[in-house]
Design a protein around this motif. Sequence first.
Motif, PDB file in Angstrom:
ATOM      1  N   ASN A  29      47.972 -56.952  14.581  1.00  0.00           N
ATOM      2  CA  ASN A  29      48.988 -57.824  15.164  1.00  0.00           C
ATOM      3  C   ASN A  29      48.649 -59.306  14.956  1.00  0.00           C
ATOM      4  O   ASN A  29      49.405 -60.175  15.352  1.00  0.00           O
ATOM      5  N   GLY A  30      47.504 -59.591  14.354  1.00  0.00           N
ATOM      6  CA  GLY A  30      47.137 -60.974  14.082  1.00  0.00           C
ATOM      7  C   GLY A  30      46.426 -61.658  15.229  1.00  0.00           C
ATOM      8  O   GLY A  30      46.568 -62.869  15.404  1.00  0.00           O
ATOM      9  N   GLN A  31      45.655 -60.925  16.013  1.00  0.00           N
ATOM     10  CA  GLN A  31      44.941 -61.477  17.148  1.00  0.00           C
ATOM     11  C   GLN A  31      43.443 -61.161  17.023  1.00  0.00           C
ATOM     12  O   GLN A  31      42.932 -60.302  17.735  1.00  0.00           O
ATOM     13  N   PRO A  32      42.727 -61.857  16.147  1.00  0.00           N
ATOM     14  CA  PRO A  32      41.317 -61.502  15.929  1.00  0.00           C
ATOM     15  C   PRO A  32      40.414 -61.783  17.132  1.00  0.00           C
ATOM     16  O   PRO A  32      39.477 -61.039  17.390  1.00  0.00           O
ATOM     17  N   PHE A  33      40.669 -62.857  17.880  1.00  0.00           N
ATOM     18  CA  PHE A  33      39.823 -63.162  19.032  1.00  0.00           C
ATOM     19  C   PHE A  33      40.071 -62.175  20.169  1.00  0.00           C
ATOM     20  O   PHE A  33      39.132 -61.794  20.874  1.00  0.00           O
ATOM     21  N   ALA A  34      41.313 -61.764  20.347  1.00  0.00           N
ATOM     22  CA  ALA A  34      41.603 -60.743  21.348  1.00  0.00           C
ATOM     23  C   ALA A  34      40.982 -59.409  20.947  1.00  0.00           C
ATOM     24  O   ALA A  34      40.528 -58.643  21.798  1.00  0.00           O
ATOM     25  N   ALA A  35      40.937 -59.135  19.643  1.00  0.00           N
ATOM     26  CA  ALA A  35      40.299 -57.904  19.168  1.00  0.00           C
ATOM     27  C   ALA A  35      38.799 -57.942  19.439  1.00  0.00           C
ATOM     28  O   ALA A  35      38.220 -56.926  19.851  1.00  0.00           O
ATOM     29  N   LEU A  36      38.182 -59.094  19.223  1.00  0.00           N
ATOM     30  CA  LEU A  36      36.756 -59.219  19.511  1.00  0.00           C
ATOM     31  C   LEU A  36      36.485 -59.051  21.010  1.00  0.00           C
ATOM     32  O   LEU A  36      35.544 -58.356  21.405  1.00  0.00           O
ATOM     33  N   GLY A  37      37.309 -59.661  21.831  1.00  0.00           N
ATOM     34  CA  GLY A  37      37.180 -59.480  23.281  1.00  0.00           C
ATOM     35  C   GLY A  37      37.422 -58.046  23.695  1.00  0.00           C
ATOM     36  O   GLY A  37      36.782 -57.536  24.626  1.00  0.00           O
ATOM     37  N   ASN A  38      38.318 -57.379  22.993  1.00  0.00           N
ATOM     38  CA  ASN A  38      38.603 -55.987  23.305  1.00  0.00           C
ATOM     39  C   ASN A  38      37.430 -55.094  22.927  1.00  0.00           C
ATOM     40  O   ASN A  38      37.167 -54.100  23.595  1.00  0.00           O
ATOM     41  N   VAL A  39      36.703 -55.427  21.861  1.00  0.00           N
ATOM     42  CA  VAL A  39      35.506 -54.661  21.498  1.00  0.00           C
ATOM     43  C   VAL A  39      34.466 -54.781  22.612  1.00  0.00           C
ATOM     44  O   VAL A  39      33.854 -53.778  23.012  1.00  0.00           O
ATOM     45  N   VAL A  40      34.275 -55.997  23.116  1.00  0.00           N
ATOM     46  CA  VAL A  40      33.339 -56.200  24.223  1.00  0.00           C
ATOM     47  C   VAL A  40      33.802 -55.407  25.445  1.00  0.00           C
ATOM     48  O   VAL A  40      33.006 -54.727  26.106  1.00  0.00           O
ATOM     49  N   LEU A  41      35.092 -55.487  25.742  1.00  0.00           N
ATOM     50  CA  LEU A  41      35.660 -54.735  26.864  1.00  0.00           C
ATOM     51  C   LEU A  41      35.498 -53.237  26.660  1.00  0.00           C
ATOM     52  O   LEU A  41      35.198 -52.502  27.605  1.00  0.00           O
ATOM     53  N   LEU A  42      35.649 -52.787  25.434  1.00  0.00           N
ATOM     54  CA  LEU A  42      35.491 -51.370  25.117  1.00  0.00           C
ATOM     55  C   LEU A  42      34.058 -50.908  25.357  1.00  0.00           C
ATOM     56  O   LEU A  42      33.827 -49.826  25.909  1.00  0.00           O
ATOM     57  N   VAL A  43      33.094 -51.733  24.981  1.00  0.00           N
ATOM     58  CA  VAL A  43      31.691 -51.377  25.196  1.00  0.00           C
ATOM     59  C   VAL A  43      31.362 -51.340  26.695  1.00  0.00           C
ATOM     60  O   VAL A  43      30.745 -50.392  27.185  1.00  0.00           O
ATOM     61  N   VAL A  44      31.797 -52.361  27.414  1.00  0.00           N
ATOM     62  CA  VAL A  44      31.529 -52.410  28.856  1.00  0.00           C
ATOM     63  C   VAL A  44      32.192 -51.236  29.566  1.00  0.00           C
ATOM     64  O   VAL A  44      31.569 -50.564  30.395  1.00  0.00           O
ATOM     65  N   CYS A  45      33.440 -50.968  29.240  1.00  0.00           N
ATOM     66  CA  CYS A  45      34.134 -49.852  29.877  1.00  0.00           C
ATOM     67  C   CYS A  45      33.571 -48.510  29.417  1.00  0.00           C
ATOM     68  O   CYS A  45      33.633 -47.529  30.153  1.00  0.00           O
ATOM     69  N   GLY A  46      33.028 -48.466  28.212  1.00  0.00           N
ATOM     70  CA  GLY A  46      32.395 -47.240  27.751  1.00  0.00           C
ATOM     71  C   GLY A  46      31.142 -46.922  28.543  1.00  0.00           C
ATOM     72  O   GLY A  46      30.876 -45.780  28.899  1.00  0.00           O
ATOM     73  N   VAL A  47      30.351 -47.963  28.832  1.00  0.00           N
ATOM     74  CA  VAL A  47      29.126 -47.769  29.613  1.00  0.00           C
ATOM     75  C   VAL A  47      29.468 -47.432  31.063  1.00  0.00           C
ATOM     76  O   VAL A  47      28.938 -46.477  31.640  1.00  0.00           O
ATOM     77  N   LEU A  48      30.376 -48.212  31.648  1.00  0.00           N
ATOM     78  CA  LEU A  48      30.747 -47.964  33.039  1.00  0.00           C
ATOM     79  C   LEU A  48      31.689 -46.766  33.185  1.00  0.00           C
ATOM     80  O   LEU A  48      31.874 -46.265  34.286  1.00  0.00           O
ATOM     81  N   GLY A  49      32.275 -46.335  32.083  1.00  0.00           N
ATOM     82  CA  GLY A  49      33.193 -45.203  32.121  1.00  0.00           C
ATOM     83  C   GLY A  49      32.511 -43.893  32.432  1.00  0.00           C
ATOM     84  O   GLY A  49      33.170 -42.918  32.798  1.00  0.00           O
ATOM     85  N   LEU A  50      31.204 -43.869  32.300  1.00  0.00           N
ATOM     86  CA  LEU A  50      30.472 -42.663  32.677  1.00  0.00           C
ATOM     87  C   LEU A  50      30.513 -42.451  34.190  1.00  0.00           C
ATOM     88  O   LEU A  50      30.531 -41.322  34.660  1.00  0.00           O
ATOM     89  N   LEU A  51      30.552 -43.561  34.939  1.00  0.00           N
ATOM     90  CA  LEU A  51      30.630 -43.477  36.397  1.00  0.00           C
ATOM     91  C   LEU A  51      32.068 -43.458  36.898  1.00  0.00           C
ATOM     92  O   LEU A  51      32.391 -42.781  37.868  1.00  0.00           O
ATOM     93  N   PHE A  52      32.924 -44.240  36.241  1.00  0.00           N
ATOM     94  CA  PHE A  52      34.325 -44.356  36.642  1.00  0.00           C
ATOM     95  C   PHE A  52      35.204 -44.012  35.442  1.00  0.00           C
ATOM     96  O   PHE A  52      35.495 -44.879  34.612  1.00  0.00           O
ATOM     97  N   PRO A  53      35.658 -42.776  35.321  1.00  0.00           N
ATOM     98  CA  PRO A  53      36.387 -42.344  34.112  1.00  0.00           C
ATOM     99  C   PRO A  53      37.692 -43.101  33.842  1.00  0.00           C
ATOM    100  O   PRO A  53      38.126 -43.193  32.712  1.00  0.00           O
ATOM    101  N   GLY A  54      38.306 -43.682  34.838  1.00  0.00           N
ATOM    102  CA  GLY A  54      39.557 -44.405  34.642  1.00  0.00           C
ATOM    103  C   GLY A  54      39.410 -45.687  33.854  1.00  0.00           C
ATOM    104  O   GLY A  54      40.387 -46.243  33.351  1.00  0.00           O
ATOM    105  N   LEU A  55      38.187 -46.164  33.718  1.00  0.00           N
ATOM    106  CA  LEU A  55      37.961 -47.412  32.989  1.00  0.00           C
ATOM    107  C   LEU A  55      38.197 -47.270  31.488  1.00  0.00           C
ATOM    108  O   LEU A  55      38.306 -48.270  30.786  1.00  0.00           O
TER     109      LEU A  55
END
Length: 82
Positions: A17-43
């Motif tokens: 969609n042409g949003q490289p900085f949002a994609a980079l932030g989403n990768v960080v969000l994906l990693v954080v939610c992946g780690v915390l998703g083990l405790l809270f599956p809705g993340l």
Amino acid sequence: MIYVLAILLPPLGLLFNGQPFAALGNVVLLVVCGVLGLLFPGLWLVPSIHAAVSIYMTREDRRHRELVDAIERHGPPPDWRR
């Protein structure tokens, strides 16, 4: 189709969609939610929701800009003050 990609692969949908900085932030969000998703599956849904909302807002902003540019070029519609 971009929304399906945003839900299944959020950073890739944002990149297409042409949003490289949002994609980079989403990768960080994906990693954080992946780690915390083990405790809270809705993340696991948070990065997908972020990508879908971000794509929607960007498309609405582009549509709004196109309308404003058209009005500035050609003037308002004939019966716009009724």
